[in-house]
Design a protein around this motif. Structure first.
Motif, PDB file in Angstrom:
ATOM      1  N   THR A 300       0.853  -1.188   0.000  1.00 50.32           N
ATOM      2  CA  THR A 300       0.000   0.000   0.000  1.00 50.32           C
ATOM      3  C   THR A 300       0.890   1.239   0.000  1.00 50.32           C
ATOM      4  N   HIS A 301       0.280   2.383  -0.249  1.00 50.61           N
ATOM      5  CA  HIS A 301       1.037   3.633  -0.198  1.00 50.61           C
ATOM      6  C   HIS A 301       1.556   3.895   1.221  1.00 50.61           C
ATOM      7  N   ALA A 302       0.788   3.488   2.239  1.00 49.73           N
ATOM      8  CA  ALA A 302       1.218   3.681   3.621  1.00 49.73           C
ATOM      9  C   ALA A 302       2.466   2.855   3.931  1.00 49.73           C
ATOM     10  N   LEU A 304       4.705   1.884   1.721  1.00 49.40           N
ATOM     11  CA  LEU A 304       5.816   2.515   1.007  1.00 49.40           C
ATOM     12  C   LEU A 304       6.301   3.758   1.737  1.00 49.40           C
ATOM     13  N   GLU A 305       5.402   4.445   2.421  1.00 49.83           N
ATOM     14  CA  GLU A 305       5.799   5.625   3.191  1.00 49.83           C
ATOM     15  C   GLU A 305       6.687   5.214   4.374  1.00 49.83           C
ATOM     16  N   GLN A 308       9.953   4.915   2.942  1.00 44.81           N
ATOM     17  CA  GLN A 308      10.505   6.238   2.618  1.00 44.81           C
ATOM     18  C   GLN A 308      11.191   6.840   3.846  1.00 44.81           C
ATOM     19  N   ASN A 325      13.052   7.842  -4.218  1.00 44.26           N
ATOM     20  CA  ASN A 325      11.606   8.006  -4.142  1.00 44.26           C
ATOM     21  C   ASN A 325      10.966   6.627  -4.117  1.00 44.26           C
ATOM     22  N   ARG A 327       7.951   5.794  -4.291  1.00 48.89           N
ATOM     23  CA  ARG A 327       6.834   5.610  -5.219  1.00 48.89           C
ATOM     24  C   ARG A 327       7.289   4.903  -6.482  1.00 48.89           C
ATOM     25  N   ALA A 330       6.649   1.038  -6.398  1.00 45.57           N
ATOM     26  CA  ALA A 330       5.291   0.483  -6.284  1.00 45.57           C
ATOM     27  C   ALA A 330       5.078  -0.581  -7.349  1.00 45.57           C
ATOM     28  N   LEU A 334      -0.546  -1.262  -8.329  1.00 43.51           N
ATOM     29  CA  LEU A 334      -0.960  -0.315  -7.289  1.00 43.51           C
ATOM     30  C   LEU A 334      -1.351   1.013  -7.919  1.00 43.51           C
TER      31      LEU A 334
END
Length: 335
Positions: A300-302, A304-305, A308, A325, A327, A330, A334
């Motif tokens: 999920t984006h969370a 991946l954060e 980060q 980065n 992102r 991904a 996604l």
């Protein structure tokens, strides 16, 4: 011409015309099928030669390999499996960059270093947090009783592994800077030897090496990652492979989920299988299995954060040469 001869002539003409028509139809069908065959040939060839080349460490993927269930599920898709064992995550990702593998499992930190070095990886799955399966060990007779006393000490660890980030955050939590300790870069087997002979003061390590050291070297846990880092594991691939073989990756992740269920609800059976596969004492695996939490999740984006934040920490410490980065890592599916 008599009526009888006229009928005979018409019959011969009808047979000749039908024979010609059948030859034309057959020829057309032959050309059509040949065209279809030519168009399908590359696709069929790819299907027949697809291979899931898996890099793995000692754990869930070892169980799947031993059971042979992944091979059984991929065979109807015309795909095979190749297994390559590694002792740690960084070398797995080197193999990914070299094209030797296309799927594997790794801790939090190694993919950060790999991405910074230009390895074309994407994350395709993650585990739930597992903070209790990595720790800093000291010898039983050591005078070190709290992490703040690590100042000026030599600590063995695998460079770029999950415990690398854990050590950074553990020191930070206890008021120390990363530069306050001396990292000694050693793979697990060499680190164990250095720890045993006393040439390092502490050892940052993960399971099953952790439990084995406790039982056979009388090592003492100074601190684990609980309350320090989440310590997820990740499953990775390359973007091109993930895009073209999403079905194979999906099945591999399903098999990992199945093994999670085995470990969660039948821990004794899971420990027994691991003991056989890994050649470790059952007493060690009983501890290891119960320290883990189990679950395989989509990226999920969370998530991946979270990665980060690790990347930014390593950049601040000048452990990676450039900002990256997450992102860009991904998976293709996604949104």
């Amino acid at each position: 011409m008599s009526q009888r001869e006229e009928k005979r002539s018409k019959a011969i003409h009808y047979v000749q015309q039908n024979s010609k028509r059948r030859r034309l139809i057959a020829g057309g069908l032959g050309l059509g099928l040949a065209g279809i065959g030519a168009a399908l040939a590359p696709r069929l060839a790819r299907a027949a030669t697809r291979q899931l080349r898996i890099g793995y460490q000692k754990g869930a993927l070892s169980i799947i390999r031993a059971q042979g269930t992944l091979e059984q599920r991929l065979a109807p898709l015309g795909a095979s499996v190749k297994w390559v064992e590694f002792s740690a995550g960084p070398v797995q990702l080197e193999a990914l960059g070299a094209g030797s593998i296309v799927f594997g499992d790794v801790g939090e930190a190694p993919p950060i270093f790999a991405q910074a070095a230009g390895t074309p990886l994407v994350y395709v799955g993650a585990t739930v947090p597992r903070p209790n399966v990595e720790a800093v060990l000291v010898r039983e007779e050591s005078g070190i009783s709290r992490p703040a006393q690590l100042r000026g000490k030599r600590i063995a660890l695998n460079k770029g592994s999950n415990v690398h980030y854990f050590l950074v955050k553990l020191l930070e939590k206890h008021g120390l800077a990363y530069g306050d300790v001396t990292p000694v870069w050693l793979a697990p087997a060499d680190a164990r030897a250095a720890f045993e002979r006393g040439s390092v003061d502490a050892w940052a390590i993960w399971e099953p090496y952790l439990a084995a050291a406790q039982q056979t070297l009388k090592a003492r846990i100074l601190a684990d990652a609980d309350g320090v880092v989440k310590n997820r594991a990740y499953y990775f691939s390359t973007r091109d492979y993930a895009r073209e073989n999403a079905d194979l990756i999906k099945i591999a992740l399903e098999e990992l989920g199945r093994v999670d269920e085995l470990a969660k609800y039948r821990p004794d059976d899971y420990a027994a299988q691991l003991a056989t596969i890994l050649g470790l004492p059952r007493s060690v695996l009983d501890v290891v299995v119960r320290r883990y939490t189990y679950g395989t999740l989509p990226i999920t984006h969370a998530i991946l954060e979270e990665q980060q934040q690790i990347a930014d920490t390593f950049l601040d410490l000048k452990l990676i040469p450039r900002k990256i980065n997450l992102r860009e890592t991904a998976p293709p599916w996604l949104a």
